[in-house]
Design a protein around this motif. Structure first.
Motif, PDB file in Angstrom:
ATOM      1  N   TRP A 145       0.802  -1.215   0.000  1.00 11.22           N
ATOM      2  CA  TRP A 145       0.000   0.000   0.000  1.00 11.22           C
ATOM      3  C   TRP A 145       0.839   1.272   0.000  1.00 11.22           C
ATOM      4  O   TRP A 145       0.310   2.368   0.108  1.00 11.22           O
ATOM      5  N   GLN A 186     -11.577   1.063  -7.295  1.00 10.28           N
ATOM      6  CA  GLN A 186     -11.723  -0.305  -6.808  1.00 10.28           C
ATOM      7  C   GLN A 186     -10.499  -0.741  -6.006  1.00 10.28           C
ATOM      8  O   GLN A 186     -10.629  -1.453  -5.014  1.00 10.28           O
ATOM      9  N   ARG A 187      -9.324  -0.311  -6.432  1.00 13.96           N
ATOM     10  CA  ARG A 187      -8.108  -0.682  -5.699  1.00 13.96           C
ATOM     11  C   ARG A 187      -8.167  -0.153  -4.275  1.00 13.96           C
ATOM     12  O   ARG A 187      -7.834  -0.850  -3.323  1.00 13.96           O
ATOM     13  N   SER A 230     -10.886   1.447 -11.915  1.00 14.08           N
ATOM     14  CA  SER A 230      -9.906   0.522 -11.322  1.00 14.08           C
ATOM     15  C   SER A 230      -9.197   1.138 -10.123  1.00 14.08           C
ATOM     16  O   SER A 230      -8.974   0.459  -9.117  1.00 14.08           O
ATOM     17  N   PHE A 231      -8.824   2.422 -10.226  1.00 11.40           N
ATOM     18  CA  PHE A 231      -8.163   3.074  -9.100  1.00 11.40           C
ATOM     19  C   PHE A 231      -9.095   3.152  -7.896  1.00 11.40           C
ATOM     20  O   PHE A 231      -8.679   2.929  -6.755  1.00 11.40           O
ATOM     21  N   THR A 280     -10.610  -2.102  -2.140  1.00  8.72           N
ATOM     22  CA  THR A 280     -10.185  -3.418  -1.643  1.00  8.72           C
ATOM     23  C   THR A 280      -9.559  -3.310  -0.261  1.00  8.72           C
ATOM     24  O   THR A 280      -9.599  -4.260   0.515  1.00  8.72           O
TER      25      THR A 280
END
Length: 185
Positions: free
Chosen positions: A10, A102-103, A99-100, A106
């Motif tokens: 991260w 969603q990342r 996508s960013f 997560t």
């Protein structure tokens, strides 16, 4: 209450806001939990959204995280990232923005969301609530919006995650307003 996360996974996800910088996701979560604990009887929306802006030699992406106490304030932070080329494909930009978001989502998985809900749970009968969203910077009106053709695909991507409801323009305020503000700088 900081959770130790594998920094290497991260470490590039460092956030800031007007008063703080260098916030890693465990610190962002701490701030969110503190914000909720100040008024556990509130109705909250936890929202993640990304917007992008094409600049001369790069495309800038900004992902915002907002915990909104409906009608009574919010705490927010954002992360900037530049892709060293101009993205001209609307679909590619939307895919990367989604996508960013969603990342980041997560990290805020079922366990993290449960920590937020546990603060509110004793006040559920008084109306406390937590809704979770990923904002998609796309609109559904085809006549006035180039992104309309890709809305269904992006919505399906978010829905497949299961924990977050997708929102598109005009409701997608974190992507289209908060994150958008920082893409132009």
């Amino acid at each position: 209450m900081a959770m130790m996360r594998a920094i290497s996974k991260w470490d590039d996800l460092c956030f800031q806001n007007l008063t703080e910088s260098g916030l890693y996701l465990d610190q962002v979560e701490e701030r969110i939990l503190r914000f909720i604990a100040k008024d556990p009887q509130g109705v909250y929306q936890f929202i993640i959204g990304t917007d992008s802006q094409v600049h001369r030699q790069h495309t800038k992406f900004v992902t915002g995280i907002v915990i909104h106490r409906v009608g009574r304030g919010a705490w927010a932070c954002y992360r900037q990232m530049a892709v060293p080329r101009q993205l001209t494909s609307i679909r590619e930009k939307l895919l990367l923005e989604t996508s960013f978001s969603q990342r980041v989502a997560t990290y805020f998985d079922e366990t993290a969301l449960r920590r937020m809900e546990q603060i509110l749970l004793p006040y559920a009968r008084q109306g406390s609530l937590l809704d979770t969203f990923i904002d998609i910077d796309a609109g559904i009106k085809p006549a006035s919006n180039k992104t309309a053709a890709y809305v269904e695909e992006m919505v399906e991507r978010v829905e497949s995650m299961g924990l977050y409801a997708p929102r598109v323009k005009p409701e997608a305020c974190v992507a289209s307003s908060y994150a958008n503000r920082y893409t132009k700088q």
